[in-house]
Design a protein around this motif. Sequence first.
Motif, short mmCIF file in Angstrom:
data_model
loop_
_atom_site.label_atom_id
_atom_site.label_comp_id
_atom_site.label_asym_id
_atom_site.label_seq_id
_atom_site.Cartn_x
_atom_site.Cartn_y
_atom_site.Cartn_z
N LEU A 161 0.68 -1.13 0.15
CA LEU A 161 0.05 0.16 -0.06
C LEU A 161 0.85 1.29 0.13
CD1 LEU A 161 -2.69 -1.19 2.65
CD2 LEU A 161 -2.91 -0.76 0.00
N VAL A 391 -6.99 1.71 5.76
CA VAL A 391 -5.70 2.00 5.42
C VAL A 391 -5.28 3.55 5.56
CG1 VAL A 391 -5.75 0.32 3.42
CG2 VAL A 391 -6.83 2.54 3.05
N ARG A 468 -4.46 3.95 -1.78
CA ARG A 468 -4.56 3.02 -0.81
C ARG A 468 -6.15 2.52 -0.75
NH1 ARG A 468 -1.18 6.07 2.38
NH2 ARG A 468 -2.56 6.39 4.33
#
Length: 479
Positions: A161, A391, A468
């Motif tokens: 990510l 995230v 992400r």
Amino acid sequence: MGSTVPSVPTKLVEVEVAEAPRRGVPAVVLTSTGPALGPGGEGIATADLTGKAGETVRHRSADAWTLGVGTGTSSDYRTAGAALVRALSGDDAPKTADVLLTVDFDAEKVRAFVLGAALGGYRFKVTGEEAPPRVGSLRLVTPDEGFEEVLTSAALKAHALATATSLARDLANTPSNVKDPRWLATTAARLAEKVPGLSAVVRDEKWLAQQGFGGVLAVGGGSARPPRLVELTYDGGAGPHLVFIGKGITFDTGGISVKPADGMHLMRTDMAGGGAVVSALMAVARRGLPIRVTGLVPCAENHISGSAYRPGDVVRHYGGATTEVQNTDAEGRMVLADAMAYAVRNLKPDLVVDVATLTGAMKVSLGLRTGAVFTASPDLARSVVGAGARVGEKWWRMPLLEEHVEAVDSEIADYRQCPPGPGGITAALFLQKFAGDVPWAHLDIAGPARSEKVYEEVVAGATGFGARTLVELAEDFSR
């Protein structure tokens, strides 16, 4: 100029997980608010420590550092990881260090910490000088035997990510005397072709004209650097087909509706949505998710010249719908409309998500750290917001107000480009016309795509926001 632009992609700090520290390697002792020291803290005085997230103190007598992790939230751990890497830089920066984890470290905390550590030391500067030394790798030492595999998996995902975010930053930060539509499209294709399972096709202005991409051609018509369309394709199996569409305006003068001079230099990042899509496709392919994802990035430079499109023009989009132009600085929705119509007609998607630095209205409404979500589906809105939360990206659902739908209609064309009313909402209502019957979400990242301040894992410049979330959203749909 070209020889001094940093290479793309930027190299990030590497992270591994192990059960034992190394000899002769500086140790990092974690301290929470209180403060309370974690493993390895024996003999370190706490009198001057607060444990605040990101507090870094070097203890030369013990050849160790203490790192504050606050109250242990995901935000605190991202802040701590980023602060550590920034502290471990300069002339005496170690090549590596051991971070001694506390017993309560789980996969979620590792993901947050690794995101911070990988991204906190990000640097993009056009210079002929060497970058200052920085720690190259970290070892996360877990005290729990048998937990190494779980934490390693979490660290690998977080690093993937972070890599997506970093590439999105690279693409957006590249100055526009280098980054024209051709550069953006060919760079995306070149990087994509190195990823197994990911293919790329770049379409030029002749193909766009043949196919009737009137919005892209109108926006790009004022520049000597012609537009492009890049299509990235990943087929990971028989799962649902997601199409991500990113605005790829490599520089935005506003066209004839010219922008004020203040802030125009930041318009090199007006393709941040396109950068997020390119980066997300690469991350999805690298992770081998069992899903089909297509990325479309219409690339154009919105410039001023005798061939620039005008307010009052009527533009015919891909598929035949027409738009009355009212403001040439509302160019993002013009190129997105073409790409959305193309996707709906040709790609048979199960979901379309567009990402764009679209409206200043969203910067006013939500500030500079939160993205806007527009969709008719409450479930899809929850999916985007939830994916972002996992995230470290904040989103807020905005309404598609029914009372403004009719304002999109034009007397001289099918639609008005800039209907009256709340700017972010009416822009989304315009784009909704090109989604057909396909589930669709519009993500406006005008606020969080750029930052002038350092916070958590973010540094000044392009933030890579959105990449992400797209990866996490794809992972959700692949389950």
